[in-house]
Design an enzyme around this catalytic site. Sequence first.
Site, PDB file in Angstrom:
ATOM      1  N   ASN A  78       0.829  -1.212   0.000  1.00  0.00           N
ATOM      2  CA  ASN A  78       0.000   0.000   0.000  1.00  0.00           C
ATOM      3  C   ASN A  78       0.861   1.259   0.000  1.00  0.00           C
ATOM      4  O   ASN A  78       0.673   2.171   0.811  1.00  0.00           O
ATOM      5  CB  ASN A  78      -0.960   0.008   1.195  1.00  0.00           C
ATOM      6  CG  ASN A  78      -2.078  -1.008   1.047  1.00  0.00           C
ATOM      7  OD1 ASN A  78      -2.408  -1.423  -0.052  1.00  0.00           O
ATOM      8  ND2 ASN A  78      -2.662  -1.412   2.174  1.00  0.00           N
ATOM      9  N   ASP A  79       1.816   1.309  -0.934  1.00  0.00           N
ATOM     10  CA  ASP A  79       2.777   2.414  -1.013  1.00  0.00           C
ATOM     11  C   ASP A  79       2.762   3.044  -2.401  1.00  0.00           C
ATOM     12  O   ASP A  79       2.526   2.360  -3.408  1.00  0.00           O
ATOM     13  CB  ASP A  79       4.202   1.927  -0.738  1.00  0.00           C
ATOM     14  CG  ASP A  79       4.383   1.313   0.623  1.00  0.00           C
ATOM     15  OD1 ASP A  79       3.881   1.891   1.606  1.00  0.00           O
ATOM     16  OD2 ASP A  79       5.036   0.252   0.712  1.00  0.00           O
TER      17      ASP A  79
ATOM     18  N   PHE B  33       3.903   1.687  -7.529  1.00  0.00           N
ATOM     19  CA  PHE B  33       2.789   1.376  -6.640  1.00  0.00           C
ATOM     20  C   PHE B  33       3.023  -0.016  -6.053  1.00  0.00           C
ATOM     21  O   PHE B  33       3.291  -0.962  -6.801  1.00  0.00           O
ATOM     22  CB  PHE B  33       1.457   1.346  -7.395  1.00  0.00           C
ATOM     23  CG  PHE B  33       0.802   2.677  -7.608  1.00  0.00           C
ATOM     24  CD1 PHE B  33       1.519   3.864  -7.556  1.00  0.00           C
ATOM     25  CD2 PHE B  33      -0.552   2.751  -7.883  1.00  0.00           C
ATOM     26  CE1 PHE B  33       0.908   5.092  -7.771  1.00  0.00           C
ATOM     27  CE2 PHE B  33      -1.187   3.961  -8.103  1.00  0.00           C
ATOM     28  CZ  PHE B  33      -0.458   5.137  -8.052  1.00  0.00           C
ATOM     29  N   GLU B  34       2.931  -0.138  -4.738  1.00  0.00           N
ATOM     30  CA  GLU B  34       2.915  -1.446  -4.079  1.00  0.00           C
ATOM     31  C   GLU B  34       1.473  -1.707  -3.678  1.00  0.00           C
ATOM     32  O   GLU B  34       0.944  -1.110  -2.744  1.00  0.00           O
ATOM     33  CB  GLU B  34       3.835  -1.446  -2.851  1.00  0.00           C
ATOM     34  CG  GLU B  34       5.316  -1.305  -3.172  1.00  0.00           C
ATOM     35  CD  GLU B  34       5.946  -2.595  -3.700  1.00  0.00           C
ATOM     36  OE1 GLU B  34       5.227  -3.616  -3.803  1.00  0.00           O
ATOM     37  OE2 GLU B  34       7.155  -2.584  -4.003  1.00  0.00           O
ATOM     38  N   VAL B  35       0.832  -2.611  -4.405  1.00  0.00           N
ATOM     39  CA  VAL B  35      -0.616  -2.799  -4.307  1.00  0.00           C
ATOM     40  C   VAL B  35      -0.957  -3.832  -3.241  1.00  0.00           C
ATOM     41  O   VAL B  35      -0.463  -4.960  -3.278  1.00  0.00           O
ATOM     42  CB  VAL B  35      -1.200  -3.241  -5.662  1.00  0.00           C
ATOM     43  CG1 VAL B  35      -2.694  -3.511  -5.544  1.00  0.00           C
ATOM     44  CG2 VAL B  35      -0.912  -2.192  -6.731  1.00  0.00           C
TER      45      VAL B  35
END
Length: 440
Positions: free
Chosen positions: A332-333, A396-398
């Site tokens: 989430n990043d 994006f870290e999903v």
Amino acid sequence: MASRSLSRLALAASGILLTSLIGGTATAQAADTPVFWRVPATAAQAQALTEAGFDVEEGDDAVSVNVVGGRAVAAKLRALGYRPSFFDTVYKALPAETNKLAADTYYGGYRTVTAHENHLSQVASAHPDLATKYTIGQSWKKTKGQGGHDIQAICLTKKQTGDCTLSTTSKKPKFLLMGQIHARELSTGELAWRWIDYLADGYATDATAKSILDTTEVWVVPIANPDGVDIVASGGNSPKLQRKNANNSRGSCTGTSIGVDLNRNSTFKWGGDSNSACSETYQGVSAGSEPEVQALEKLARAIFPDQRGTGNNDPAPSTATGTMITLHSYGNDIIIPWGFTQATSPNDAQYRKYGAKMAASNGYLVGTNEETVGYDTTGTTDDFTYGELGVASVTFEVGSSSGTCGGFLPRYTCVDSTFWPKNKGAFVTAAKAAAAPYQQ
């Protein structure tokens, strides 16, 4: 839920077989089934574990990391003096109707490389006024005559003369989105699929989609590592945890430890990651050695003008155009440059404003590597497109680190229930920012 977590922890700690729900029924998993182990570790220790061949991933706090593996991995960690404890499952419960899914899907609905290839062809055929499909290179296996795939991209815009022509001087600004450069990060290819359909199918009825395609070229590489995704999908409802490409020419690596980490192989600031061929962050024999990376860099150079100087402290000018998102999981990043150093980029203030606008949709944490995942990375795609070309580029870290919608292999239903609703608006923001990303 708390009692179930404690029960799993007790089972893992005592060496008893883990249990998961597959197809709606409880079945005992093999003793070597990979899970996430929480391991208290400093940054230096985490790096040492990576170099030793452990699959080390971001933890959910500042004083630990997650290590992926079965009971044997936990035993090795204990032998080295670490204290692993069960954190979460890797494989998530699958719906009972899994066996009724289409043949070109796996693990609850995720699409194979062939399905993605067919999808791009279908979109280009159905929307000739909007979509142009490109072959931008070949996978490692295809270059060796071992099967493999072409690496494919699609350009979406309301076509006018000169649009989508692999030109750095075309009139419209560009937004590039890429997925599954790390093959096992399943949600990323699916998000690329949905973004393509939103724009192509929505142009006629959705004012935002129309506005984007009337003014912007949107480029998408949904599967940047097709050989790796083939390996992942070959596991069916127990996807193999292949991160890297399929290059097996170095070392004596076996299983999913073969390959080169394509997100450590880019030509910008290459050389600070692992030289151990079996490491999950193996950077390859030289900068840009892998054909997949060569294809991605060739595409970027073909569509984005070079807008930044050669020095680390040379900012992209406020007039620079172009945006890029490379999709990964999990955390989430929204990660902004630099990756190769803990120093901030010369466009740091602009990046944080731009990131905050995307985070307004998905709620992700905006920051550098040090502020998000907690470690440096060299030879990455976003450092390349920003560092070489001045494109406003982010990772994006999903997804979260745990739970049904967490980790590398979230339940397929999470794509539509969580990941797409959160990230659609962020993608829209990136596309709209392509004309002037540093003036947000």
